[in-house]
Design an enzyme around this catalytic site. Structure first.
Site, PDB file in Angstrom:
ATOM      1  CG  ASP D  28      -2.071  -1.007   1.059  1.00 33.21           C
ATOM      2  OD1 ASP D  28      -2.075  -1.755   0.069  1.00 33.21           O
ATOM      3  OD2 ASP D  28      -2.932  -1.081   1.960  1.00 33.21           O
ATOM      4  N   GLY D 148      -2.247  -1.550  10.406  1.00 34.13           N
ATOM      5  CA  GLY D 148      -3.388  -1.908   9.571  1.00 34.13           C
ATOM      6  C   GLY D 148      -3.032  -3.025   8.612  1.00 34.13           C
ATOM      7  CB  CYS D 149      -2.565  -2.965   4.985  1.00 34.44           C
ATOM      8  SG  CYS D 149      -4.190  -2.202   4.687  1.00 34.44           S
ATOM      9  CB  VAL D 150       2.140  -3.707   7.907  1.00 34.69           C
ATOM     10  CG1 VAL D 150       3.313  -4.527   8.432  1.00 34.69           C
ATOM     11  CG2 VAL D 150       2.576  -2.794   6.761  1.00 34.69           C
ATOM     12  CB  SER D 153       0.046  -8.408   5.099  1.00 37.76           C
ATOM     13  OG  SER D 153      -0.850  -7.550   4.411  1.00 37.76           O
TER      14      SER D 153
END
Lengths: 209, 209, 209, 209
Positions: D28, D148-150, D153
């Site tokens: 991202d 968040g996305c880290v 994942s």
């Protein structure tokens, strides 16, 4: 018989071959599938016998072995639409005699058990993760039924990036036509279909190398 | 023809029926699949025409509509074993003419696009999540090929807890035998197979209610 | 304390609210997590007590209830890297005393059991499918640890299209700071965080309606 | 600060180390996340610069590289509850200026693009399959946001059987406290956290070997 030569003309169905490391997956060889009056029929029992022979060859090699079994939950909602299509699946709850593994291919301690509630041995299970933790890239596939849980598992194996090799005598179905039709489809699109003897010979050779 | 009466004796293949809310899924009606010299054949083009007719009925109802398309990545590794079985799939990269949607069934803005790299429209996509965000429980399935991406998607739809209804004239394959064999398998295990007219009549009735 | 007002300035953290139908998910309230010398600590035991109280309210409502438990396989490869980070997880094999459910929140027959091998109650399990088969769109989340399996499950619940509502007194962790930090993150990005009393009041109201 | 020594007493947080083959995942780093008035803040821009430096080292090694980007669909239902918590995510549709990759870390042709609609780069994507098709077992993780996305994942990478190694200077967040808290959680449970210099030194050594 429709004209299937279109597959060749479109270049569909190339062989995959073996990768670096194999595991063996045995799908749903449970008592209920040995009984023609329950979930069995056609060549399932001979596929169990053949898989027992294959097991005898791969266990001494230390190959990772996974045993999938279907077990329906007793909670409301159960397995959803799958149980509406095949209501008798709902009888395969934990502890019922039909869910037990067929003795010839029963797991040893330290082999991986995959409890599943849908057709694919990958769907809603940790099988893919466990195979990666073992650095497996090639999956020998055995079990039943060819047109049901084997087909679903083979599609998923390919999608997960694994090389599926279906051991021909080791997969079985309740009727011959779907068995044949699904071997055809899988061999064209997702997997190699190999005779048991060829698989055993390859493994012996690889082990000796 | 083998004896398939065992399915009835084992109580396999009960009808699902419609649930509370439908979506329409159109699978891989891309230009490459309209061409017999690429990925097409048999009844795929007539299935596209029939799906165009169905679209004309469901769009005015406000039904959620998802369009799946296969697009291969250009990165090394590509789509893994699937690309080794069917090497020509690797030509279906973004921007190639064959990946475009067939005009009769092309998405409108605000319809959901499912870019996929494997057979199932659910595998490695956000389709299941989007259907739940829309409270969908029933999936009208159209597309190609019956024995490939349709079959894989229908298995997954059932496993995800959705009711798949295959619209018979709206699914197509490159050869007749796999088309028929896979309609049989899906109708017995995962989905209802309904004629287009019956689906349209049901929707009209439900909309009037 | 860093300046967290940026979340408000960027419009992050709006409330979700309840959807049409709730289920209750209880995560990993197993004996090992009740013991500070094993996997427990801080407020896990009080979270179990609070969850027992919540169970007393939701069981009479007929709400679908799922109980997740972590069980490590004995097969080589085990749970992969997760077991390398936290080796003691590998002791939580089937039959070990620490895997049993805490008595205050133990499942009744007909409640859904989620056996998992990774942090999320959704990863490698049939939980998502079962929730859809029950038409659930809202998930009351309880269990431990807030910074581990609860956080992983809440991220996945949101990604699967479900509305997660964390019942604040019903989630626990082994240390306070990660508990607080993870409630903050989840409340901003994926879930509502509601006090137990407010949840019970909402359910009573909804049931009376 | 709560007492976090309980992690050590319970044996939580052992190092994973590198496996046999690495890939790099960049999460991202899109224009919207470089702008503090959109999705950015704190150390995201410095993390992009550091990731550019890492890219300069891994590209010559031929390491597989994956670039994840968030793109919201325009279809009704969108991204479900995730879009209700963070409504501005719904502006990140295909073609909007904020979805473009930051120039310092933009993909080359032949690098793998992961379009995602949820926090995890694995959820609803073909990333896991592509990594297996490339025989990857170790994932260098960079990107934003740490909390968040880290985080999402990294949890999924571990669950999929991969070894996640977070490159410390290469992950960024909009605020410092969640950044620190999530590095702590991930380092204890799912991943190694390594300084950029140590990663580069390891790769140089491994490449020379």
């Amino acid at each position: 018989m429709s004209d299937l030569s279109i597959y060749d003309r479109q270049g569909i169905g190339k062989p995959l071959g073996f990768g670096r490391k194999c595991a063996l997956l045995i799908i749903d060889f449970q008592i209920g599938f040995t009984r023609e009056d329950a979930f069995g029929g056609f060549n399932i029992n001979s596929a169990i016998t053949a898989t027992g022979k294959l097991l005898g060859h791969v266990r001494p090699l230390g190959m990772p072995i996974a045993h999938a079994c279907f077990i329906a939950p007793e909670a409301p909602g159960g397995i959803g639409p799958f149980g509406e299509k095949i209501p008798s699946l709902l009888t395969l709850t934990a502890g019922s005699p039909d869910v037990a593994f067929a003795p010839e291919v029963a797991p040893l301690p330290n082999e991986f058990i995959v409890r599943k509630q849908h057709a694919s041995a990958f769907f809603g299970t940790a099988l893919s993760s466990w195979l990666r933790a073992n650095a497996v890239d090639t999956l020998l596939v055995t079990g039943c039924t060819t047109s049901g849980c084997v087909r679903a598992s083979v599609i998923d194996a390919s999608a997960h990036g694994l090389r599926p090799i279906i051991v021909e005598e080791c997969v079985g179905d309740r009727a011959e036509e779907p068995h044949r039709a699904n071997l055809f489809d899988m061999g064209k699109k997702y997997a190699d279909v190999m005779p048991l003897d060829a698989v055993i010979a390859h493994l012996a050779l690889a082990d000796a190398a």
